[in-house]
Design an enzyme around this catalytic site. Structure first.
Site, mmCIF file in Angstrom:
data_model
loop_
_atom_site.group_PDB
_atom_site.id
_atom_site.type_symbol
_atom_site.label_atom_id
_atom_site.label_comp_id
_atom_site.label_asym_id
_atom_site.label_seq_id
_atom_site.Cartn_x
_atom_site.Cartn_y
_atom_site.Cartn_z
ATOM 1 N N GLU A 2 0.829 -1.205 0.000
ATOM 2 C CA GLU A 2 0.000 0.000 0.000
ATOM 3 C C GLU A 2 0.869 1.263 0.000
ATOM 4 O OE1 GLU A 2 -4.220 -0.610 1.120
ATOM 5 O OE2 GLU A 2 -3.269 -0.993 3.068
ATOM 6 N N GLU B 146 -4.539 -8.841 3.079
ATOM 7 C CA GLU B 146 -5.550 -8.498 4.076
ATOM 8 C C GLU B 146 -6.760 -9.423 4.070
ATOM 9 O OE1 GLU B 146 -3.052 -4.838 3.716
ATOM 10 O OE2 GLU B 146 -3.793 -6.394 2.367
#
Length: 266
Positions: free
Chosen positions: A120, A140
């Protein structure tokens, strides 16, 4: 020069090198690391002598994402920094380049793990170099979590949607070669040489006119969501003033005189 126990800051000429330095945890994000990152972005923005930033990780890894032990309620190192977080509840998003874009080019030098929050943060960088042994991915969903660092918005804008959705929805790892093939990184170099390659790119950027470099970067990002006509109009607003600078005249003069230009941000 700033830095914390989990983020080291080094100046190499006109390049600021930020090193995530928590190798025992594969540079998983801690409060000291996040505070150090944000302070590093602010330092780069404030110092006109800094023309580029290189972001890398210590110990053979880039960043393995958020500290899941802390997320599970087992505490996070760096309680002394909690006042910073209270004063600016958005600090962690700025540190991860979700809510902050440095005006100087940011080059990522990736080795080892660059997963979850690491991937990210990577999406907030401008140029990305990976060692051949690097591993990428957004894990995730495998933990029942959401990649809330911006990936559901940014990733489909940076790589083809089918690849973005596969990465987001499967949570599988990607090799450096595959990451380059789908466009997540721009260059793969021999393992252990990503920082060297990133610094070489930074030196090339540093040799260019800093006002031109910053205007070009700003134009690329601010026109990304515009129609072509809107973007071309905005580009003129950004671009024309550069031609009136002393640096632009110096660039032309140096070319004619066959010498390296000396830019003064003027």
């Amino acid at each position: 020069m700033g830095g914390t126990e989990h983020l080291t800051v080094d100046r190499q000429g006109a390049t600021l090198v930020l090193t995530m330095n928590r190798p025992e945890a594969k540079n998983a994000l801690s409060l000291p690391l996040l505070v150090g990152l944000y302070d590093g972005w602010l330092e780069a923005d404030a110092d006109d002598g800094i023309r580029s930033v290189v972001l890398t990780g210590a110990g053979g890894d880039f960043c393995a994402g958020m500290d899941l032990k802390a997320l599970a309620g087992k505490g996070m190192a760096g309680d002394q920094y909690r006042d910073r977080l209270k004063a600016d509840p958005d600090l962690h998003w700025k540190a991860m380049l979700r809510h902050h874009r440095p005006r100087k080019p940011v080059i990522a030098a990736v080795e080892g793990y660059c997963v979850a929050g690491g991937t990210e943060i990577l999406q907030g960088t401008d140029i990305r170099v990976a060692g051949a042994g690097a591993t990428f991915g957004l894990f995730e969903v495998r933990r029942g979590l959401f990649p809330i660092g911006g990936s559901t918005v940014r990733l489909p804008r940076q790589i083809p949607r089918t690849h973005a959705l596969e990465m987001l929805l499967t949570g599988r790892p990607y090799s450096a070669e595959e990451a380059a093939r789908i466009g997540l990184v721009g260059r793969v170099v021999p393992e252990g040489t990503a920082l060297e390659a990133a610094l070489e790119i930074a030196e090339r950027i540093n040799a260019c006119g800093p006002l031109a470099v910053e205007a070009v970067k700003a134009s690329v990002y601010e026109t990304a969501g515009m129609t072509e006509a809107e973007g071309l109009a905005a580009e003129l607003v950004r671009g024309w003033p550069v031609f009136d600078t002393a640096d632009a005249k110096e660039g032309a003069r140096a070319f004619a005189e066959r010498r390296p230009p000396v830019y003064r941000r003027a």
